[in-house]
Design a protein around this motif. Structure first.
Motif, PDB file in Angstrom:
ATOM      1  N   TYR A  51      56.731 -13.207 -28.401  1.00  0.00           N
ATOM      2  CA  TYR A  51      55.897 -12.381 -27.536  1.00  0.00           C
ATOM      3  C   TYR A  51      56.628 -11.075 -27.286  1.00  0.00           C
ATOM      4  CZ  TYR A  51      53.088 -10.588 -23.810  1.00  0.00           C
ATOM      5  OH  TYR A  51      52.295  -9.762 -23.061  1.00  0.00           O
ATOM      6  N   PRO A  79      64.549  -1.381 -27.439  1.00  0.00           N
ATOM      7  CA  PRO A  79      63.111  -1.642 -27.584  1.00  0.00           C
ATOM      8  C   PRO A  79      62.570  -1.065 -28.887  1.00  0.00           C
ATOM      9  CG  PRO A  79      63.596  -0.575 -25.458  1.00  0.00           C
ATOM     10  CD  PRO A  79      64.841  -0.523 -26.279  1.00  0.00           C
ATOM     11  N   LEU A  92      61.581  -0.893 -16.456  1.00  0.00           N
ATOM     12  CA  LEU A  92      61.875  -0.024 -17.600  1.00  0.00           C
ATOM     13  C   LEU A  92      60.771   1.034 -17.742  1.00  0.00           C
ATOM     14  CD1 LEU A  92      63.900  -0.163 -20.118  1.00  0.00           C
ATOM     15  CD2 LEU A  92      62.020  -1.282 -21.317  1.00  0.00           C
ATOM     16  N   GLY A 100      55.050  -8.141 -25.867  1.00  0.00           N
ATOM     17  CA  GLY A 100      54.500  -7.340 -24.781  1.00  0.00           C
ATOM     18  C   GLY A 100      53.700  -6.153 -25.283  1.00  0.00           C
ATOM     19  N   THR A 101      53.079  -5.457 -24.341  1.00  0.00           N
ATOM     20  CA  THR A 101      52.177  -4.354 -24.665  1.00  0.00           C
ATOM     21  C   THR A 101      52.880  -3.220 -25.395  1.00  0.00           C
ATOM     22  OG1 THR A 101      50.883  -4.892 -22.724  1.00  0.00           O
ATOM     23  CG2 THR A 101      50.597  -2.686 -23.645  1.00  0.00           C
ATOM     24  N   ASP A 102      54.108  -2.891 -24.972  1.00  0.00           N
ATOM     25  CA  ASP A 102      54.820  -1.765 -25.576  1.00  0.00           C
ATOM     26  C   ASP A 102      56.000  -2.229 -26.426  1.00  0.00           C
ATOM     27  OD1 ASP A 102      53.405   0.461 -24.030  1.00  0.00           O
ATOM     28  OD2 ASP A 102      54.120  -0.831 -22.422  1.00  0.00           O
ATOM     29  N   LEU A 108      59.575   2.604 -20.241  1.00  0.00           N
ATOM     30  CA  LEU A 108      58.669   2.314 -21.358  1.00  0.00           C
ATOM     31  C   LEU A 108      57.571   1.339 -20.947  1.00  0.00           C
ATOM     32  CD1 LEU A 108      57.957   2.484 -24.357  1.00  0.00           C
ATOM     33  CD2 LEU A 108      59.694   0.755 -24.820  1.00  0.00           C
ATOM     34  N   CYS A 167      58.480  -4.069 -25.389  1.00  0.00           N
ATOM     35  CA  CYS A 167      59.737  -4.157 -24.646  1.00  0.00           C
ATOM     36  C   CYS A 167      59.793  -5.379 -23.734  1.00  0.00           C
ATOM     37  CB  CYS A 167      60.012  -2.877 -23.880  1.00  0.00           C
ATOM     38  SG  CYS A 167      58.760  -2.452 -22.679  1.00  0.00           S
ATOM     39  N   ALA A 168      58.957  -6.367 -23.977  1.00  0.00           N
ATOM     40  CA  ALA A 168      59.054  -7.604 -23.200  1.00  0.00           C
ATOM     41  C   ALA A 168      60.446  -8.204 -23.370  1.00  0.00           C
ATOM     42  CB  ALA A 168      57.991  -8.605 -23.660  1.00  0.00           C
ATOM     43  N   GLY A 169      60.960  -8.841 -22.325  1.00  0.00           N
ATOM     44  CA  GLY A 169      62.248  -9.507 -22.408  1.00  0.00           C
ATOM     45  C   GLY A 169      63.420  -8.644 -21.958  1.00  0.00           C
ATOM     46  N   VAL A 202      57.476  -7.374 -14.841  1.00  0.00           N
ATOM     47  CA  VAL A 202      57.055  -6.318 -15.768  1.00  0.00           C
ATOM     48  C   VAL A 202      58.121  -6.124 -16.838  1.00  0.00           C
ATOM     49  CG1 VAL A 202      56.662  -3.821 -15.964  1.00  0.00           C
ATOM     50  CG2 VAL A 202      55.491  -5.143 -14.184  1.00  0.00           C
ATOM     51  N   SER A 203      59.402  -6.112 -16.422  1.00  0.00           N
ATOM     52  CA  SER A 203      60.485  -5.996 -17.408  1.00  0.00           C
ATOM     53  C   SER A 203      60.461  -7.175 -18.374  1.00  0.00           C
ATOM     54  CB  SER A 203      61.841  -5.943 -16.704  1.00  0.00           C
ATOM     55  OG  SER A 203      61.947  -4.753 -15.953  1.00  0.00           O
ATOM     56  N   PHE A 204      60.145  -8.344 -17.867  1.00  0.00           N
ATOM     57  CA  PHE A 204      60.124  -9.547 -18.700  1.00  0.00           C
ATOM     58  C   PHE A 204      58.907  -9.586 -19.621  1.00  0.00           C
ATOM     59  CE2 PHE A 204      58.731 -13.995 -19.300  1.00  0.00           C
ATOM     60  CZ  PHE A 204      59.819 -14.483 -20.003  1.00  0.00           C
ATOM     61  N   ALA A 205      57.702  -9.377 -19.037  1.00  0.00           N
ATOM     62  CA  ALA A 205      56.475  -9.661 -19.794  1.00  0.00           C
ATOM     63  C   ALA A 205      55.802  -8.425 -20.369  1.00  0.00           C
ATOM     64  CB  ALA A 205      55.477 -10.414 -18.918  1.00  0.00           C
ATOM     65  N   ASN A 206      56.146  -7.239 -19.878  1.00  0.00           N
ATOM     66  CA  ASN A 206      55.561  -5.991 -20.392  1.00  0.00           C
ATOM     67  C   ASN A 206      54.037  -6.077 -20.516  1.00  0.00           C
ATOM     68  OD1 ASN A 206      55.859  -4.135 -23.550  1.00  0.00           O
ATOM     69  ND2 ASN A 206      55.302  -3.406 -21.550  1.00  0.00           N
ATOM     70  N   PRO A 207      53.335  -6.348 -19.395  1.00  0.00           N
ATOM     71  CA  PRO A 207      51.870  -6.450 -19.433  1.00  0.00           C
ATOM     72  C   PRO A 207      51.233  -5.070 -19.470  1.00  0.00           C
ATOM     73  CG  PRO A 207      52.615  -6.671 -17.174  1.00  0.00           C
ATOM     74  CD  PRO A 207      53.870  -6.512 -18.030  1.00  0.00           C
ATOM     75  N   SER A 208      49.906  -5.008 -19.710  1.00  0.00           N
ATOM     76  CA  SER A 208      49.275  -3.686 -19.710  1.00  0.00           C
ATOM     77  C   SER A 208      48.476  -3.427 -18.439  1.00  0.00           C
ATOM     78  CB  SER A 208      48.416  -3.486 -20.966  1.00  0.00           C
ATOM     79  OG  SER A 208      47.479  -4.501 -21.096  1.00  0.00           O
ATOM     80  N   VAL A 251      61.941   2.660 -29.714  1.00  0.00           N
ATOM     81  CA  VAL A 251      61.229   3.487 -28.731  1.00  0.00           C
ATOM     82  C   VAL A 251      62.085   3.621 -27.470  1.00  0.00           C
ATOM     83  CG1 VAL A 251      59.140   3.760 -27.360  1.00  0.00           C
ATOM     84  CG2 VAL A 251      59.011   2.661 -29.590  1.00  0.00           C
ATOM     85  N   ASP A 286      46.473  -8.434 -22.063  1.00  0.00           N
ATOM     86  CA  ASP A 286      47.758  -8.834 -21.474  1.00  0.00           C
ATOM     87  C   ASP A 286      47.831  -8.305 -20.046  1.00  0.00           C
ATOM     88  OD1 ASP A 286      49.730  -9.609 -24.019  1.00  0.00           O
ATOM     89  OD2 ASP A 286      48.169  -8.171 -24.531  1.00  0.00           O
TER      90      ASP A 286
END
Lengths: 392, 392
Positions: free
Chosen positions: A222, A143, B356, A224-226, B358, A228-230, B322-328, A152, B201
């Protein structure tokens, strides 16, 4: 709120992706008044981004002059894997003018690895690949905070957490640098010059030592917020499955990845269920994912089953992601993509059966076209973008 | 390529969301030259979108005049559920001036249901809620082609496939209309006036008769390639689970949703494992999700277990997303949100343990603030947006 792309970015990207072009055609393609375009071109010539390239064929009236990216533009593209370093130097059109690949353990830490990257770039300079770099793009297997240019909490990169990768490269080479996750750069590469060319919403699934997913939505990566999306390798697929390196049980990549497949294959060789793998273990002392691919193509049923089981796991996770994200394409890349059509057939079968019919009606699931070059291609694209942004 | 928001949209949205404001403050907030702003306001006054609203307090120099949205602006907001119709008429600031809720079976088909919507709107007109509508926004419980304004292969809406909902409403009311999925309009509502206010997000997870997810990415609803992004109710969570209405087995909503919970609760009442449900079944002849919530709050262990089991299922799917999209942020809404903190605690526990670190370091998982009004609020927002777009 969305903001329009500045003219200089649109213009430089057009020259990067289409090559030499006349001023007249540029004005048509960018749909802007000619005086404004000519002023902008003069500005970019003065800054050293654009160069004159002779006269165009006549379109009836006055002949228009051709322009191109300055032939001296050079970008460095770096793809760090868990156990490899790929470095390319490209011209402005992202064509490689020098390329190096070697083994390296990412766990050696940022100083050792980035030192080696700089040595390879120094070698390229001595070899005449460039005089000065205009930007560096680098992908790392973990990430990344794209904004800050640092890894990170990367699980497989001890010593890299928040290490100032971008700052170090910028200082070393006196040019802008950009740092991203290795899967994101592969997705960028595949969209620039591969099977996802001009596709706006797609998933790039890397199946290698680990498993990750690059996400393109509405034509942009895309993150993600931090950032680490995907990170789909740690989605749980079996609550009674094996322990994963992350500390949880039954993660996708604990069940199917380069490492998991090598482990299953070694077991199949030791207990004799796969004659083809028994031979390979005896000959080489180890068996790898590549041995499984070869044995499967020779018809070894145990190896075919191992690949199908893995494809079913991946397919199950992707079916959920298709229901969630409704992409228009899925690209499969990474080292295990060479498992080829047995893997692909199983993934497709699960995705098409398990996702909403509306979402799969017209959803290609395909192999990466760029293969091992997807990463450096994407790193070069990101480097060119960050260089072009400087031309404002 | 991204395009900048036109001035009239920014201006009208500001008046919608902030109310009466002086010309001077508008110029400051929109960061545009005053002459251009004044010209635009005059244009919008002439078109009937904006009205004068007296003089502002002095800021030292000449007193600035106040402007507001035309007090006669009216939007219709409609939220169609599987078994309910909610209709609101709002003013330009999206404050309700009339509201109706009644039972209706979506399976009655588009003609019957939309006829009833039009009757309710006719009643609102007779009651003096409006003279003329400026736009209609409507949410339906199934996938929608947002571009075409029609439902597409909606599983629980027989007869609605490709029915011209937008066209019919536009013709009936002589104003623009916009059609979206019911979960998307809830997400829009929650971002406009609820717990996700100004969050760019986030995922809005509706747990009701079915399960769905509204997705906000980079400040915009993400609808996917075919408009069916967020269809998470049919993600498989147990390959040995019960048959789902969609024809697959072990889908999330076959294991936990209003319908699934009522079935499990009826079983617990019949076999006597839940004394509290035995009493309710005897008294009412049926048991519902609401009975489970009440019995759980009274300490009935079977009901607490049913909710926890459901929360664990939902949490498992959300951990993957959450792991995929990493929303806030994750917002939980829909009818089953009234299962409250037992449900929320279980969802949180699984998401925080399984995703994750993070991605969950700073990830609130919260209940919807708007509750049953999330849908109509979002439909009104979409209606206002489509009305404002006409002012170009």
């Amino acid at each position: 709120m969305r903001t329009a792309e500045p003219l200089h970015l649109r213009l430089l990207r057009l020259l990067r992706d289409h090559g030499t072009i006349s001023r007249a055609e540029l004005a048509d393609r960018l749909e802007i008044p000619r005086p404004r375009l000519l002023g902008e071109i003069d500005r970019l010539v003065a800054l050293g981004y654009v160069a004159e390239a002779g006269m165009a064929a006549s379109r009836g009236g006055r002949r228009s002059t051709l322009v191109e990216l300055n032939p001296r533009l050079r970008f460095a593209a770096v793809d760090l894997g868990a156990s490899s370093v790929d470095v390319e130097v490209t011209n402005g059109r992202l064509e490689p003018v020098a390329a190096y690949t070697e083994s390296a353990d990412i766990r050696s830490g940022p100083k050792v690895i980035l030192q080696r990257v700089n040595e390879l770039l120094a070698k390229a300079k001595v070899d005449g690949a460039y005089e000065k770099l205009d930007a560096v793009g680098i992908g790392v297997p973990g990430p990344v905070s794209f904004r800050d240019g640092v890894p990170v909490s990367p699980p497989i990169m001890p010593g890299w957490d928040r290490f100032p990768v971008r700052e170090l490269l910028t200082r070393e080479h006196g040019c802008p640098a950009v740092v991203d996750n290795d899967v994101n750069i592969m997705a960028v590469g595949e969209r620039h010059g591969g099977v996802a060319h001009s596709v706006d919403d797609f998933l790039f699934v890397k199946i290698g030592t680990g498993i990750g997913c690059g996400i393109y939505l509405s034509g942009e990566v895309y993150r993600g917020t931090d950032g680490c999306a995907g990170d789909i390798g740690h989605i749980q697929v079996d609550s009674h499955g094996p322990m994963c390196t992350c500390g949880n049980v039954g993660c996708l990549e604990a069940l199917f990845s380069g490492a998991a497949l090598a482990k299953d294959a070694t077991l199949a060789a030791r207990n004799g269920t796969s004659p083809a793998l028994v031979d390979r273990l005896a000959a080489n002392g180890t068996v790898t994912a590549r041995d499984v691919a070869e044995a499967a193509s020779e018809g070894d049923v145990t190896c075919i089953r191992l690949i199908r089981d893995g494809g079913r796991r991946i397919g199950g996770v992707l079916a959920g992601l298709v229901s969630f994200a409704n992409p228009s394409m899925i690209v499969i890349g990474g080292g295990l993509a060479h498992l080829g059509h047995i893997l692909l057939a199983e993934i497709r079968s699960v995705v098409y059966r398990r996702s909403l019919p509306l979402a799969t009606g017209n959803l290609p699931v395909v192999l990466s076209e760029l293969g091992p070059r997807a990463g450096v291609t994407g790193a070069a694209v990101l480097a060119s973008d960050v260089a072009f942004e400087q031309a404002s």
